[in-house]
Design a protein around this motif. Structure first.
Motif, PDB file in Angstrom:
ATOM      1  N   ASN A  49      21.243  73.722  27.861  1.00  0.00           N
ATOM      2  CA  ASN A  49      21.933  75.036  28.116  1.00  0.00           C
ATOM      3  C   ASN A  49      23.410  75.469  27.110  1.00  0.00           C
ATOM      4  OD1 ASN A  49      20.184  76.056  30.249  1.00  0.00           O
ATOM      5  ND2 ASN A  49      21.134  74.359  31.559  1.00  0.00           N
ATOM      6  N   LEU A  50      23.046  74.967  25.620  1.00  0.00           N
ATOM      7  CA  LEU A  50      24.242  75.093  24.879  1.00  0.00           C
ATOM      8  C   LEU A  50      24.605  76.654  24.580  1.00  0.00           C
ATOM      9  CD1 LEU A  50      23.658  72.355  22.039  1.00  0.00           C
ATOM     10  CD2 LEU A  50      25.224  72.245  23.969  1.00  0.00           C
ATOM     11  N   PRO A  51      25.766  77.049  24.631  1.00  0.00           N
ATOM     12  CA  PRO A  51      26.234  78.510  24.390  1.00  0.00           C
ATOM     13  C   PRO A  51      25.361  78.866  23.177  1.00  0.00           C
ATOM     14  CG  PRO A  51      28.211  76.956  24.909  1.00  0.00           C
ATOM     15  CD  PRO A  51      26.839  76.144  24.560  1.00  0.00           C
ATOM     16  N   ARG A  52      24.805  80.206  23.340  1.00  0.00           N
ATOM     17  CA  ARG A  52      23.935  81.012  22.457  1.00  0.00           C
ATOM     18  C   ARG A  52      24.855  81.745  21.520  1.00  0.00           C
ATOM     19  NH1 ARG A  52      20.889  77.251  23.853  1.00  0.00           N
ATOM     20  NH2 ARG A  52      18.759  77.711  23.355  1.00  0.00           N
ATOM     21  N   THR A  53      26.573  81.280  21.875  1.00  0.00           N
ATOM     22  CA  THR A  53      27.317  82.182  20.905  1.00  0.00           C
ATOM     23  C   THR A  53      27.760  81.333  19.811  1.00  0.00           C
ATOM     24  OG1 THR A  53      29.208  81.186  22.586  1.00  0.00           O
ATOM     25  CG2 THR A  53      28.615  83.588  22.862  1.00  0.00           C
ATOM     26  N   LEU A  54      27.455  79.952  19.677  1.00  0.00           N
ATOM     27  CA  LEU A  54      27.801  79.351  18.648  1.00  0.00           C
ATOM     28  C   LEU A  54      27.795  79.584  17.331  1.00  0.00           C
ATOM     29  CD1 LEU A  54      26.513  75.770  20.224  1.00  0.00           C
ATOM     30  CD2 LEU A  54      28.881  76.239  19.801  1.00  0.00           C
ATOM     31  N   ARG A  55      28.817  79.326  16.473  1.00  0.00           N
ATOM     32  CA  ARG A  55      28.625  79.486  15.198  1.00  0.00           C
ATOM     33  C   ARG A  55      28.291  78.489  14.264  1.00  0.00           C
ATOM     34  NH1 ARG A  55      29.529  84.915  13.744  1.00  0.00           N
ATOM     35  NH2 ARG A  55      30.607  86.266  15.614  1.00  0.00           N
ATOM     36  N   THR A  60      11.878  63.420  13.630  1.00  0.00           N
ATOM     37  CA  THR A  60      10.628  63.385  13.023  1.00  0.00           C
ATOM     38  C   THR A  60      10.148  64.659  12.869  1.00  0.00           C
ATOM     39  OG1 THR A  60       9.666  62.762  15.074  1.00  0.00           O
ATOM     40  CG2 THR A  60      10.363  60.779  13.724  1.00  0.00           C
ATOM     41  N   ASP A  61      10.591  65.652  13.660  1.00  0.00           N
ATOM     42  CA  ASP A  61       9.972  66.964  13.729  1.00  0.00           C
ATOM     43  C   ASP A  61      10.921  67.988  14.321  1.00  0.00           C
ATOM     44  OD1 ASP A  61       7.800  68.966  13.725  1.00  0.00           O
ATOM     45  OD2 ASP A  61       7.149  68.587  15.698  1.00  0.00           O
ATOM     46  N   THR A  62      10.737  69.043  13.694  1.00  0.00           N
ATOM     47  CA  THR A  62      11.497  70.303  14.107  1.00  0.00           C
ATOM     48  C   THR A  62      10.608  71.460  14.652  1.00  0.00           C
ATOM     49  OG1 THR A  62      11.808  71.231  11.998  1.00  0.00           O
ATOM     50  CG2 THR A  62      13.602  69.734  12.705  1.00  0.00           C
ATOM     51  N   GLY A  63       9.489  71.440  14.430  1.00  0.00           N
ATOM     52  CA  GLY A  63       8.671  72.379  14.965  1.00  0.00           C
ATOM     53  C   GLY A  63       8.803  73.774  14.320  1.00  0.00           C
ATOM     54  N   THR A  64       8.841  74.865  14.973  1.00  0.00           N
ATOM     55  CA  THR A  64       9.574  76.152  14.648  1.00  0.00           C
ATOM     56  C   THR A  64      10.729  76.426  15.146  1.00  0.00           C
ATOM     57  OG1 THR A  64       8.287  77.163  16.391  1.00  0.00           O
ATOM     58  CG2 THR A  64       6.996  76.815  14.282  1.00  0.00           C
ATOM     59  N   SER A  65      11.736  75.589  15.331  1.00  0.00           N
ATOM     60  CA  SER A  65      12.804  75.793  16.200  1.00  0.00           C
ATOM     61  C   SER A  65      13.651  76.395  15.217  1.00  0.00           C
ATOM     62  CB  SER A  65      13.420  74.430  16.786  1.00  0.00           C
ATOM     63  OG  SER A  65      13.478  73.413  15.526  1.00  0.00           O
ATOM     64  N   LEU A  66      13.838  75.966  13.788  1.00  0.00           N
ATOM     65  CA  LEU A  66      14.871  76.414  12.923  1.00  0.00           C
ATOM     66  C   LEU A  66      14.465  78.011  12.566  1.00  0.00           C
ATOM     67  CD1 LEU A  66      14.876  73.525  10.783  1.00  0.00           C
ATOM     68  CD2 LEU A  66      16.323  73.912  12.514  1.00  0.00           C
ATOM     69  N   LYS A  67      13.527  78.395  12.510  1.00  0.00           N
ATOM     70  CA  LYS A  67      13.110  79.912  12.281  1.00  0.00           C
ATOM     71  C   LYS A  67      13.873  81.063  12.971  1.00  0.00           C
ATOM     72  CE  LYS A  67      10.430  82.670   9.941  1.00  0.00           C
ATOM     73  NZ  LYS A  67      10.670  83.058   8.425  1.00  0.00           N
ATOM     74  N   ALA A  68      14.078  80.477  14.326  1.00  0.00           N
ATOM     75  CA  ALA A  68      14.973  81.518  15.025  1.00  0.00           C
ATOM     76  C   ALA A  68      16.418  81.827  14.761  1.00  0.00           C
ATOM     77  CB  ALA A  68      14.578  81.221  16.495  1.00  0.00           C
ATOM     78  N   LEU A  69      16.712  80.845  13.868  1.00  0.00           N
ATOM     79  CA  LEU A  69      18.308  80.801  13.419  1.00  0.00           C
ATOM     80  C   LEU A  69      18.477  81.852  12.542  1.00  0.00           C
ATOM     81  CD1 LEU A  69      19.073  77.217  13.740  1.00  0.00           C
ATOM     82  CD2 LEU A  69      19.264  78.783  15.540  1.00  0.00           C
ATOM     83  N   LYS A  70      18.710  83.104  12.881  1.00  0.00           N
ATOM     84  CA  LYS A  70      18.578  84.218  11.767  1.00  0.00           C
ATOM     85  C   LYS A  70      19.801  84.209  10.933  1.00  0.00           C
ATOM     86  CE  LYS A  70      17.678  87.450  14.868  1.00  0.00           C
ATOM     87  NZ  LYS A  70      17.196  88.530  15.684  1.00  0.00           N
ATOM     88  N   SER A  71      20.984  83.787  11.437  1.00  0.00           N
ATOM     89  CA  SER A  71      22.334  83.860  10.580  1.00  0.00           C
ATOM     90  C   SER A  71      22.393  82.474   9.959  1.00  0.00           C
ATOM     91  CB  SER A  71      23.401  84.146  11.664  1.00  0.00           C
ATOM     92  OG  SER A  71      23.292  85.388  12.133  1.00  0.00           O
ATOM     93  N   GLU A 115      16.676  78.528  20.333  1.00  0.00           N
ATOM     94  CA  GLU A 115      16.245  79.808  20.615  1.00  0.00           C
ATOM     95  C   GLU A 115      17.518  80.640  21.125  1.00  0.00           C
ATOM     96  OE1 GLU A 115      12.186  82.083  21.849  1.00  0.00           O
ATOM     97  OE2 GLU A 115      13.152  80.241  23.356  1.00  0.00           O
ATOM     98  N   GLY A 116      17.767  81.779  20.633  1.00  0.00           N
ATOM     99  CA  GLY A 116      18.649  82.798  21.048  1.00  0.00           C
ATOM    100  C   GLY A 116      20.081  82.447  20.463  1.00  0.00           C
ATOM    101  N   MET A 117      20.244  81.536  19.500  1.00  0.00           N
ATOM    102  CA  MET A 117      21.500  81.122  18.959  1.00  0.00           C
ATOM    103  C   MET A 117      21.425  82.018  17.352  1.00  0.00           C
ATOM    104  SD  MET A 117      22.311  77.071  18.872  1.00  0.00           S
ATOM    105  CE  MET A 117      22.305  76.329  20.686  1.00  0.00           C
ATOM    106  N   GLU A 143      15.226  82.588   6.665  1.00  0.00           N
ATOM    107  CA  GLU A 143      14.931  83.086   5.149  1.00  0.00           C
ATOM    108  C   GLU A 143      16.348  83.363   4.489  1.00  0.00           C
ATOM    109  OE1 GLU A 143      14.251  87.665   4.866  1.00  0.00           O
ATOM    110  OE2 GLU A 143      13.320  87.129   6.734  1.00  0.00           O
ATOM    111  N   HIS A 144      17.444  83.399   5.331  1.00  0.00           N
ATOM    112  CA  HIS A 144      18.742  83.604   4.711  1.00  0.00           C
ATOM    113  C   HIS A 144      19.649  82.170   4.451  1.00  0.00           C
ATOM    114  CE1 HIS A 144      18.146  87.683   5.206  1.00  0.00           C
ATOM    115  NE2 HIS A 144      17.928  87.657   6.308  1.00  0.00           N
ATOM    116  N   LEU A 145      18.896  81.234   4.106  1.00  0.00           N
ATOM    117  CA  LEU A 145      19.457  79.897   4.053  1.00  0.00           C
ATOM    118  C   LEU A 145      20.327  80.206   2.496  1.00  0.00           C
ATOM    119  CD1 LEU A 145      17.399  76.854   5.291  1.00  0.00           C
ATOM    120  CD2 LEU A 145      19.618  77.307   5.796  1.00  0.00           C
ATOM    121  N   HIS A 146      21.680  79.520   2.480  1.00  0.00           N
ATOM    122  CA  HIS A 146      22.066  79.306   1.175  1.00  0.00           C
ATOM    123  C   HIS A 146      22.033  77.750   0.927  1.00  0.00           C
ATOM    124  CE1 HIS A 146      25.333  83.029   1.856  1.00  0.00           C
ATOM    125  NE2 HIS A 146      23.925  83.361   2.065  1.00  0.00           N
TER     126      HIS A 146
END
Length: 353
Positions: free
Chosen positions: A150-156, A190-201, A174-176, A221-224
């Motif tokens: 339950n980490l806060p979804r407001t994290l930057r 060893t694995d991140t699955g699809t967890s990173l895809k949800a991080l749109k920012s 999810e939701g961050m 897709e917006h990774l720098h």
């Protein structure tokens, strides 16, 4: 002499006349000397709104929403006044965050808990649930084996590096939607699955020093900046970098990459500024974009210098923008660099071989 004595006597009578008047009005007769100073220091009295500052911490009157408890030898969470927005708990020996630890700290924006002794089973299921405005959370250098629940979804900005985390699940992230920086390096992932895809920012992902044997399935897709050094990755998926629209920095040094495991033109993407493929098992220089500025290929097994890896054609307007090229620790020397390579690499300040 008589005039001087008379003046002193006159002044004495004047002071004696003013003093009772001032005292009768409840005022300090010398307040004019330090009145502004007294007002200023008076305004710096401790703020006890939402609870008093615990004895083991510092809560500066000049910054009443910050609480400094760093480096105090704490083994348990202190009480936290509700007014606090910035809480510094790093460099202690705190072992647990029970559900009740942060229940009064609902206004927190920054929470620094790096360099403690936190374990995953000692963090309550609801410990972070009430932190609805938290933006920055530092948990690096602890003993965590999983993401806290339950980490806060407001994290930057989330820094959870230098722990013992083995897996990242979709439920962890999810939701961050605001998360911009994620530091996961030096864990045992060893694995991140699809967890990173949800991080749109997300713009920076640091996942070096883990146990990855393949590139994660999905990225935002917006990774720098993408850092995956010190893993055991031996190949790249087709169209690996084509999925990114803003990627500029890629570091994949200290992996197991081979020529066979790299698809054709995998790194020939125009937006890339820096590419680090050092300490791998490459035998050829992979084709890169003419817009690339910094290329690190040291400590591979490269046997040939191919100008075509940098320039498909060379003329007045077609040349490479490469500035840094490192090829030291390979199987080529300065004598293996063609003389006409200077036309292609006209902006390169030096080539290290």
């Amino acid at each position: 002499m008589c005039v001087t004595v008379a003046m002193r006597v006159g002044l004495l009578f004047l002071w004696s006349a003013l003093l009772p008047l001032s005292c009768s009005q409840g005022q300090d007769p010398f307040a004019w000397l330090y009145g502004q100073q007294g007002l200023r220091y008076g305004s710096l009295q401790a703020d006890t709104t939402g609870g008093a500052c615990p004895d083991e911490c510092d809560c500066p009157p000049s910054f009443p929403v910050a609480m400094y408890c760093d480096g105090r030898g704490l083994t348990a969470m202190p009480s936290i006044p509700s007014r606090m927005k910035y809480l510094y708990l790093q460099n202690n020996a705190i072992k647990a965050v029970p559900d009740s630890a942060l229940v009064n700290a609902t206004n927190l924006v920054w929470l620094m808990m790096h360099y403690n002794q936190l374990t995953s089973d000692a963090i309550g299921e609801k410990a972070f649930l009430q932190l609805k405005g938290l933006e920055r959370l530092y948990l690096q250098h602890n003993n965590l084996t999983a993401f806290p629940p339950n980490l806060p979804r407001t994290l930057r900005d989330l820094r959870i590096n230098h722990n013992m985390i083995e897996k990242v699940t979709l439920a962890d992230l999810e939701g961050m939607d605001n998360l911009t920086f994620l530091y996961l390096h030096d864990n045992a992932v060893t694995d991140t699955g699809t967890s990173l895809k949800a991080l749109k920012s997300l713009t920076l992902l640091e996942i070096s020093g883990n146990k990855l044997t393949k590139v994660p399935e999905a990225f935002p897709e917006h990774l720098h900046q993408l850092y995956m050094e010190y893993n055991s990755i031996d190949s790249l998926p087709e169209g690996f970098l084509a999925q990114f629209t803003q990627l500029q920095y890629v570091r994949m040094g200290h992996n197991q990459l081979t020529d066979k495991g790299i698809p054709a033109n995998a790194f020939n993407v125009t937006g890339l500024i820096e590419l680090d493929l050092s300490f791998n098992k490459l035998e050829r220089i992979p084709p890169v974009s003419s817009k690339l500025q910094h290329l690190y290929l040291q400590a591979n097994q490269i046997k040939e210098f191919t100008v075509g890896s940098f320039c498909s054609a060379v003329d007045v307007t077609n040349f490479s923008e490469l500035q840094t090229l490192r090829l030291d620790g390979n199987q080529i020397g300065i004598q293996d660099i063609p003389t006409d390579s200077s036309l292609c690499l006209r902006l390169t300040s030096s080539i290290e071989v």
